[in-house]
Scaffold this motif. Structure first.
Motif, PDB file in Angstrom:
ATOM      1  N   GLU A   1       1.727  11.151  -7.712  1.00  0.00           N
ATOM      2  CA  GLU A   1       1.418  11.094  -6.277  1.00  0.00           C
ATOM      3  C   GLU A   1       0.474  12.242  -5.905  1.00  0.00           C
ATOM      4  OE1 GLU A   1       3.851   8.738  -4.862  1.00  0.00           O
ATOM      5  OE2 GLU A   1       4.467   8.621  -6.952  1.00  0.00           O
TER       6      GLU A   1
ATOM      7  N   LYS B   1      -6.351   9.910  -6.675  1.00  0.00           N
ATOM      8  CA  LYS B   1      -6.826   8.606  -7.156  1.00  0.00           C
ATOM      9  C   LYS B   1      -7.641   7.844  -6.104  1.00  0.00           C
ATOM     10  CE  LYS B   1      -2.623   7.351  -7.985  1.00  0.00           C
ATOM     11  NZ  LYS B   1      -2.013   8.630  -7.542  1.00  0.00           N
TER      12      LYS B   1
ATOM     13  N   GLU C   1      -2.723  -1.052  -6.432  1.00  0.00           N
ATOM     14  CA  GLU C   1      -1.414  -1.626  -6.747  1.00  0.00           C
ATOM     15  C   GLU C   1      -0.312  -0.682  -6.304  1.00  0.00           C
ATOM     16  OE1 GLU C   1      -0.585  -3.499 -10.379  1.00  0.00           O
ATOM     17  OE2 GLU C   1      -2.016  -5.039  -9.803  1.00  0.00           O
ATOM     18  N   PRO C   2       0.858  -1.155  -5.875  1.00  0.00           N
ATOM     19  CA  PRO C   2       1.049  -2.566  -5.582  1.00  0.00           C
ATOM     20  C   PRO C   2       0.248  -2.931  -4.334  1.00  0.00           C
ATOM     21  CG  PRO C   2       2.959  -1.312  -4.866  1.00  0.00           C
ATOM     22  CD  PRO C   2       2.059  -0.351  -5.563  1.00  0.00           C
TER      23      PRO C   2
ATOM     24  N   ARG D   1       4.580  -4.737  -1.589  1.00  0.00           N
ATOM     25  CA  ARG D   1       4.437  -3.272  -1.500  1.00  0.00           C
ATOM     26  C   ARG D   1       5.363  -2.705  -0.407  1.00  0.00           C
ATOM     27  NH1 ARG D   1       0.349   0.746  -2.504  1.00  0.00           N
ATOM     28  NH2 ARG D   1       0.590   2.446  -1.034  1.00  0.00           N
TER      29      ARG D   1
ATOM     30  N   LEU E   1       8.097   0.160  -1.184  1.00  0.00           N
ATOM     31  CA  LEU E   1       7.907   1.552  -0.761  1.00  0.00           C
ATOM     32  C   LEU E   1       8.771   1.954   0.426  1.00  0.00           C
ATOM     33  CD1 LEU E   1       4.097   2.302  -1.217  1.00  0.00           C
ATOM     34  CD2 LEU E   1       5.907   2.125  -2.889  1.00  0.00           C
TER      35      LEU E   1
ATOM     36  N   PHE F   1       7.164  -5.211  -8.992  1.00  0.00           N
ATOM     37  CA  PHE F   1       5.803  -4.722  -9.309  1.00  0.00           C
ATOM     38  C   PHE F   1       5.058  -5.759 -10.144  1.00  0.00           C
ATOM     39  CE2 PHE F   1       7.439  -0.326  -8.433  1.00  0.00           C
ATOM     40  CZ  PHE F   1       6.473   0.067  -7.524  1.00  0.00           C
TER      41      PHE F   1
ATOM     42  N   ARG G   1       1.657  -7.724  -9.125  1.00  0.00           N
ATOM     43  CA  ARG G   1       0.500  -7.649 -10.021  1.00  0.00           C
ATOM     44  C   ARG G   1       0.014  -9.048 -10.416  1.00  0.00           C
ATOM     45  NH1 ARG G   1       2.543  -4.282 -13.502  1.00  0.00           N
ATOM     46  NH2 ARG G   1       1.914  -2.716 -11.996  1.00  0.00           N
TER      47      ARG G   1
ATOM     48  N   ARG H   1      -4.038   2.483  -9.613  1.00  0.00           N
ATOM     49  CA  ARG H   1      -2.805   2.175 -10.350  1.00  0.00           C
ATOM     50  C   ARG H   1      -2.828   0.745 -10.906  1.00  0.00           C
ATOM     51  NH1 ARG H   1       0.933   6.068  -9.755  1.00  0.00           N
ATOM     52  NH2 ARG H   1       1.025   7.301  -7.856  1.00  0.00           N
ATOM     53  N   PHE H   2      -2.159   0.560 -12.053  1.00  0.00           N
ATOM     54  CA  PHE H   2      -2.010  -0.771 -12.669  1.00  0.00           C
ATOM     55  C   PHE H   2      -0.825  -0.698 -13.619  1.00  0.00           C
ATOM     56  CE2 PHE H   2      -3.577  -4.372 -15.405  1.00  0.00           C
ATOM     57  CZ  PHE H   2      -3.597  -5.340 -14.417  1.00  0.00           C
TER      58      PHE H   2
ATOM     59  N   SER I   1       1.139   2.593 -14.519  1.00  0.00           N
ATOM     60  CA  SER I   1       2.125   3.122 -13.560  1.00  0.00           C
ATOM     61  C   SER I   1       3.472   2.439 -13.763  1.00  0.00           C
ATOM     62  CB  SER I   1       1.657   2.901 -12.110  1.00  0.00           C
ATOM     63  OG  SER I   1       0.750   3.898 -11.712  1.00  0.00           O
ATOM     64  N   ASN I   2       3.437   1.132 -13.993  1.00  0.00           N
ATOM     65  CA  ASN I   2       4.687   0.399 -14.257  1.00  0.00           C
ATOM     66  C   ASN I   2       5.421   0.995 -15.461  1.00  0.00           C
ATOM     67  OD1 ASN I   2       5.045  -3.282 -14.162  1.00  0.00           O
ATOM     68  ND2 ASN I   2       6.275  -1.660 -13.270  1.00  0.00           N
TER      69      ASN I   2
ATOM     70  N   TYR J   1       6.550   4.818 -14.442  1.00  0.00           N
ATOM     71  CA  TYR J   1       7.602   4.962 -13.410  1.00  0.00           C
ATOM     72  C   TYR J   1       8.864   4.178 -13.775  1.00  0.00           C
ATOM     73  CZ  TYR J   1       4.493   7.271 -10.015  1.00  0.00           C
ATOM     74  OH  TYR J   1       3.661   8.163  -9.357  1.00  0.00           O
ATOM     75  N   GLN J   2       8.700   2.910 -14.245  1.00  0.00           N
ATOM     76  CA  GLN J   2       9.904   2.094 -14.469  1.00  0.00           C
ATOM     77  C   GLN J   2      10.444   2.221 -15.890  1.00  0.00           C
ATOM     78  OE1 GLN J   2       7.389   0.732 -12.160  1.00  0.00           O
ATOM     79  NE2 GLN J   2       8.878   1.623 -10.751  1.00  0.00           N
TER      80      GLN J   2
ATOM     81  N   ASP K   1       7.291   8.268   0.792  1.00  0.00           N
ATOM     82  CA  ASP K   1       7.857   6.924   0.594  1.00  0.00           C
ATOM     83  C   ASP K   1       9.005   6.992  -0.425  1.00  0.00           C
ATOM     84  OD1 ASP K   1       6.759   6.886  -2.002  1.00  0.00           O
ATOM     85  OD2 ASP K   1       4.882   6.009  -1.292  1.00  0.00           O
TER      86      ASP K   1
ATOM     87  N   PHE L   1       9.207   6.500  -3.500  1.00  0.00           N
ATOM     88  CA  PHE L   1       8.906   7.143  -4.793  1.00  0.00           C
ATOM     89  C   PHE L   1       8.582   8.623  -4.606  1.00  0.00           C
ATOM     90  CE2 PHE L   1       8.363   2.657  -5.470  1.00  0.00           C
ATOM     91  CZ  PHE L   1       9.003   2.463  -6.676  1.00  0.00           C
TER      92      PHE L   1
HETATM   93  C1  LIG Z   1       1.740   0.075  -9.489  1.00  0.00           C
HETATM   94  C2  LIG Z   1       3.045   0.819  -9.508  1.00  0.00           C
HETATM   95  C3  LIG Z   1       3.298   1.814  -8.588  1.00  0.00           C
HETATM   96  N1  LIG Z   1       4.479   2.482  -8.621  1.00  0.00           N
HETATM   97  C4  LIG Z   1       4.743   3.505  -7.595  1.00  0.00           C
HETATM   98  C5  LIG Z   1       3.876   4.718  -7.698  1.00  0.00           C
HETATM   99  C6  LIG Z   1       3.763   5.203  -6.280  1.00  0.00           C
HETATM  100  O1  LIG Z   1       4.863   6.051  -6.018  1.00  0.00           O
HETATM  101  C7  LIG Z   1       3.903   3.941  -5.454  1.00  0.00           C
HETATM  102  C8  LIG Z   1       2.584   3.445  -4.922  1.00  0.00           C
HETATM  103  O2  LIG Z   1       2.152   4.326  -3.940  1.00  0.00           O
HETATM  104  P1  LIG Z   1       0.616   4.841  -3.867  1.00  0.00           P
HETATM  105  O3  LIG Z   1       0.619   5.713  -2.653  1.00  0.00           O
HETATM  106  O4  LIG Z   1      -0.233   3.629  -3.679  1.00  0.00           O
HETATM  107  O5  LIG Z   1       0.284   5.575  -5.103  1.00  0.00           O
HETATM  108  O6  LIG Z   1       4.459   2.958  -6.323  1.00  0.00           O
HETATM  109  C9  LIG Z   1       5.442   2.162  -9.552  1.00  0.00           C
HETATM  110  O7  LIG Z   1       6.530   2.764  -9.540  1.00  0.00           O
HETATM  111  N2  LIG Z   1       5.195   1.183 -10.457  1.00  0.00           N
HETATM  112  C10 LIG Z   1       4.035   0.489 -10.478  1.00  0.00           C
HETATM  113  O8  LIG Z   1       3.848  -0.435 -11.324  1.00  0.00           O
END
Ligand SMILES: Cc1cn([C@H]2C[C@H](O)[C@@H](COP(=O)(O)O)O2)c(=O)[nH]c1=O
Ligand SMILES: Nc1ncnc2c1ncn2[C@@H]1O[C@H](COP(=O)(O)OP(=O)(O)OP(=O)(O)O)[C@@H](O)[C@H]1O
Length: 213
Positions: free
Chosen positions: A17, A21, A44-45, A55, A59, A75, A79, A101-102, A105-106, A109-110, A160, A162
Motif C-alpha cells: 500500500e 503504483k 485491480e480489483p 472491489r 475493501l 479477487f 479479475r 495490481r494483478f 497481488s493475489n 496477499y492471499q 480500507d 487491507f
Molecule cells: C488485486 C488484489 C488486491 N489485493 C488488495 C491489495 C490492496 O490492499 C487492495 C486494493 O487496494 P488498492 O488501493 O487499489 O491498492 O486489495 C489483494 O489482497 N489481492 C488481490 O488480488
C-alpha cells in the motif's frame, strides 16, 4: 487449444500500500502515449462495472467480513471479468495495458500473507482468466513506514480492510513479493521507489525499454 497470443503488451505494477503504483501508472501512461502508443490504464480489483462492485465488497466492511478463501475467489472473479471485458480485448487490438495490481497481488496477499497455497491461487487464475500473465511487472519497493506515511497522508488516516491490517501482515506481503521477484527475475523487476516520482518513472521506463516497438 488456448486463446491466441495477444498483440499488445501487458504491464503490471505491484507492491504494498502507498508505494506509488497509481502515480507511476499515470506517468508511464503519459510517456507511452507520447510515443504514439495506444495505452489503457486500469486497476485491480476493478476496471469493469462488475469488478468495481466486487472491489467495494472486498475493501469495505468489517475486518472479518471474508475469510482468505472467499477473498481469494472474489479477487479471481473480479479479475476474470476484467480480463474478459477490458484487458484481453485491448491487448488483442495491440494496446499497451497498464494495470495497477494483478495476479501477483493475489499471490502475495492471499497466499504469502494469508496462508493459502500458491498453486490454488494459480488454479483459480487459470479457470477465471486463462492464466494470463503480464509481459513485465514492476515491483515498487519502499520501507514500510515510509509507504504507510504516504498512504496515511493521502487517505487522511482512513484505511480500507487491507490497509488496516497490522505490520506483520504487510511485512509478509512484502516478503512474498520479493520471493516472487527472485523466482521470476526476467518478468518481475524490482524498482526502488524511495526517490521522487520523476526519478522512479525513469527507472520504470528503463525496465520496459526492451518491449517497445
Ligand atoms: C488485486 C488484489 C488486491 N489485493 C488488495 C491489495 C490492496 O490492499 C487492495 C486494493 O487496494 P488498492 O488501493 O487499489 O491498492 O486489495 C489483494 O489482497 N489481492 C488481490 O488480488
Ligand atoms: N515518489 C514519490 N515521492 C513522494 N510521494 C509520492 C511518490 N509517489 C507517490 N507519492 C504520493 O504517495 C501517496 C501514495 O501514492 P499512490 O497512491 O500512487 O500509491 P499506490 O501504491 O497506488 O497506493 P495504494 O496501493 O494504497 O492504492 C500519494 O499521495 C502520492 O501522491
Amino acid at each position: 487449444m488456448g486463446a491466441p497470443p495477444p498483440r499488445g503488451k501487458f504491464i503490471t505494477l505491484e507492491g504494498g500500500e502507498g508505494v506509488g503504483k497509481s502515480t507511476q501508472i499515470r506517468l508511464l501512461g503519459e510517456a507511452l502515449r507520447a510515443r504514439g502508443l495506444d495505452v489503457v490504464e486500469t486497476r485491480e480489483p476493478g476496471g469493469t462495472e462488475g469488478a468495481e462492485a466486487i472491489r467495494a465488497l472486498l475493501l469495505g466492511g468489517a475486518a472479518d467480513r471474508w475469510n482468505p478463501q472467499a477473498e481469494a475467489l472474489l479477487f479471481a472473479a473480479a479479475r476474470a471479468d476484467h480480463v474478459a471485458r477490458v484487458i484481453r480485448p485491448a491487448l488483442d487490438r495491440g494496446a499497451w495495458v497498464l494495470c495497477d495490481r494483478f495476479i501477483d497481488s493475489n499471490r502475495a496477499y492471499q497466499a504469502g500473507a494469508s496462508g493459502l497455497a500458491d498453486d490454488d491461487i494459480m488454479a483459480a487464475h487459470r479457470i477465471g482468466s486463462g492464466g494470463l500473465m503480464p509481459d513485465r511487472t514492476l515491483l515498487l519497493t519502499l520501507p514500510l513506514d515510509v509507504a504507510a506515511e504516504r498512504a496515511m497522508q493521502r487517505d487522511a488516516g482512513r484505511a480500507d480492510r487491507f490497509g488496516a491490517r497490522g505490520r506483520a501482515f504487510h511485512e509478509a506481503v512484502n516478503a512474498a513479493f520479493m520471493a516472487q521477484a527472485a523466482q521470476e527475475p526476467a518478468r518481475i523487476r524490482i524498482i526502488d521507489a524511495t526517490d521522487g516520482a520523476a526519478i522512479v518513472s525513469a527507472r520504470i521506463q528503463t525496465e520496459i525499454e526492451d518491449l517497445l516497438p
